[in-house]
Design an enzyme around this catalytic site. Structure first.
Site, PDB file in Angstrom:
ATOM      1  N   PHE A  29       1.169  -1.642  -0.316  1.00 26.57           N
ATOM      2  CA  PHE A  29       0.033  -0.021  -0.011  1.00 26.57           C
ATOM      3  C   PHE A  29       0.327   1.112  -0.084  1.00 26.57           C
ATOM      4  CE2 PHE A  29      -2.493   3.693   2.023  1.00 26.57           C
ATOM      5  CZ  PHE A  29      -3.527   3.017   1.245  1.00 26.57           C
ATOM      6  N   ASP A  73       8.950   3.495   1.658  1.00 25.15           N
ATOM      7  CA  ASP A  73       7.966   3.635   2.146  1.00 25.15           C
ATOM      8  C   ASP A  73       7.619   3.897   3.765  1.00 25.15           C
ATOM      9  OD1 ASP A  73       5.693   4.804   2.194  1.00 25.15           O
ATOM     10  OD2 ASP A  73       4.728   3.954   1.271  1.00 25.15           O
ATOM     11  N   LYS A 106       2.814  10.441   8.340  1.00 29.54           N
ATOM     12  CA  LYS A 106       2.218  10.039   9.755  1.00 29.54           C
ATOM     13  C   LYS A 106       2.217  10.317  10.648  1.00 29.54           C
ATOM     14  CE  LYS A 106      -1.169   6.295   8.151  1.00 29.54           C
ATOM     15  NZ  LYS A 106      -1.155   6.148   6.112  1.00 29.54           N
TER      16      LYS A 106
HETATM   17  C1  PLP Z   1      -0.847   5.825   4.533  1.00 29.76           C
HETATM   18  C2  PLP Z   1       0.296   5.183   4.250  1.00 29.76           C
HETATM   19  C3  PLP Z   1       0.522   5.814   2.587  1.00 29.76           C
HETATM   20  C4  PLP Z   1      -0.586   6.662   2.533  1.00 29.76           C
HETATM   21  O1  PLP Z   1      -0.940   8.351   2.939  1.00 29.76           O
HETATM   22  P1  PLP Z   1      -2.036   9.228   3.132  1.00 29.76           P
HETATM   23  O2  PLP Z   1      -1.083  10.408   3.961  1.00 29.76           O
HETATM   24  O3  PLP Z   1      -3.112   8.697   3.101  1.00 29.76           O
HETATM   25  O4  PLP Z   1      -1.883   9.184   1.862  1.00 29.76           O
HETATM   26  C5  PLP Z   1       1.574   5.795   1.882  1.00 29.76           C
HETATM   27  N1  PLP Z   1       2.001   4.687   1.810  1.00 29.76           N
HETATM   28  C6  PLP Z   1       2.346   4.421   3.295  1.00 29.76           C
HETATM   29  C7  PLP Z   1       3.219   2.815   3.931  1.00 29.76           C
HETATM   30  C8  PLP Z   1       1.297   4.171   4.581  1.00 29.76           C
HETATM   31  O5  PLP Z   1       0.567   3.855   5.589  1.00 29.76           O
END
Ligand code: PLP
Length: 376
Positions: free
Chosen positions: A132, A217, A246
């Site tokens: 994701f 990420d 986050k």
């Molecule tokens: C939450 C998340 C995203 C997306 O972040 P948003 O602030 O919702 O755009 C991307 N990569 C990872 C690993 C995430 O946990």
């Protein structure tokens, strides 16, 4: 308004995007959230791994108020100090050289992908199955789930998926036109999938050997969640590009993309109106400082271990690293709803309950969850 009225209003005026939990939250303090009728919930998902300091931490609020009285926004047409101070702090703590700020995890990933294509002159990005990386068109193109992608195709071309936790699969997938490999150190949305020890290190070796960039990420794993400040520190490696979000803003929207030495844009190639504004950056800097001062990564490791040991002792199907714990059940939503009846907030992915509490969590909070689980 009573909760029913809130739910009805939402279905009338808000886009039909979220399958929400039946809780209307009006305020929060530390580990707790309070509903519209004053009911108290133990918050064990912290706004999807965002409120690392819990709700309304006094130091964060103090800085938020101080900076909002001073300067909130001028855009990147001007220099502003909070942005540069946050960039300095993040480059120091990550060991990377430069930072770019945006407003979300998805944008942090977009920035990484644009940079990778630009500096390598190549097009292809390799991501992992079940990954994701966000919901915008570029980041969505690197997100695995059919249900998120299908209706929005065609997505950005040049993205390829390989099995997660299989370094050989990455090696085999790398070709002439591969710009980068993007991975989460722990897959969050997928249901807390923790790769074997050595996986990231092996992928780092392969990408180095093949001259391909490694993008990590760490939107979810960054800032202490896994028991170390960053996920990559478990493997003693460094990515070329690091995506953060986050927990960084403690609840204010911010994404950060960190670049290693030698990687950069040219002026005008990328930008953001809001990204890196003084209010968010000053507050984020305080959040990161408190995480370090209060040794919250260490706490996450300790309390996470305490919780996981006790889940496993009960023969539950659980796995975790730090305060990122997945619990396999028959039906994730059903279990989460039952926990809400016990005044505990968690979230789920499919049949996995995800426990992503504030990093200030203590053993007594874990005990409360365990008791509730025993009862249900
Ligand atoms: C939450 C998340 C995203 C997306 O972040 P948003 O602030 O919702 O755009 C991307 N990569 C990872 C690993 C995430 O946990």
């Amino acid at each position: 308004m009573n909760p029913e009225e809130v739910f009805n209003l939402e279905s009338k005026v808000y886009a039909n995007t979220f399958r929400r939990l039946p809780v209307a939250v009006v305020r929060g303090k530390g580990m707790y959230c309070y509903g519209i009728n004053g009911e108290e919930y133990l918050d064990l998902f912290s706004g999807i791994a965002v409120n690392a300091l819990g709700h309304c931490h006094p130091k964060m609020i103090e800085e938020l108020i101080r900076q909002s009285n001073k300067l909130i926004h001028t855009s990147n047409w001007t220099y502003t100090l909070p942005q540069l101070e946050l960039a300095e702090l993040l480059t120091k703590t990550t060991g990377l050289e430069k930072a770019f700020f945006s407003n979300s995890g998805s944008e942090a990933v977009e920035t990484a992908v644009k940079l990778a294509r630009k500096v390598t002159g190549k097009k292809e990005i390799i991501a992992a199955e079940n990954a994701f990386h966000g919901r915008t068109m570029g980041s969505l193109s690197l997100t695995w789930s059919r249900k998120y992608r299908e209706k929005f195709e065609p997505l950005v071309p040049g993205m390829k998926f390989v099995k997660y936790n299989d370094a050989k699969a990455v090696e085999d997938a790398i070709g002439e036109d591969t710009a980068a490999v993007i991975l989460e150190p722990v897959q969050n949305e997928a249901g807390i999938i923790i790769p074997s020890k050595g996986y990231l290190k092996e992928v780092r070796k392969i990408t180095e050997k093949k001259g391909v960039l490694l993008i990590l990420d760490e939107a979810a794993t960054g800032f202490g969640r896994t028991g170390k400040m960053f996920g990559f520190q478990h493997e003693n490696i460094k990515p070329d590009i690091l995506c953060l979000a986050k927990a960084l803003g403690g609840g204010l929207p911010i994404g950060a993309t960190l670049l290693r030495k030698g990687l950069d844009f040219e002026k005008g190639e990328h930008g953001s109106t809001f990204g890196g504004n003084p209010l968010v950056c000053a507050t984020a800097k305080t959040v990161v400082e408190v995480i370090m001062e209060e040794r919250l990564a260490e706490n996450a490791g300790k309390v996470g271990r305490y919780l996981l040991d006790r889940l496993l002792y009960r023969n539950l199907k659980a796995r975790g690293i730090g305060l990122m714990v997945g619990l396999d059940v028959e039906d994730g939503r059903e279990t989460v709803l039952k926990l809400i009846e016990k005044n505990i907030l968690t979230i789920y992915s499919g049949s996995t309950v995800r426990i992503l509490p504030p990093l200030i969590m203590e053993e007594e909070h874990a005990d409360r969850l365990l008791e509730a689980l025993d009862e249900i």
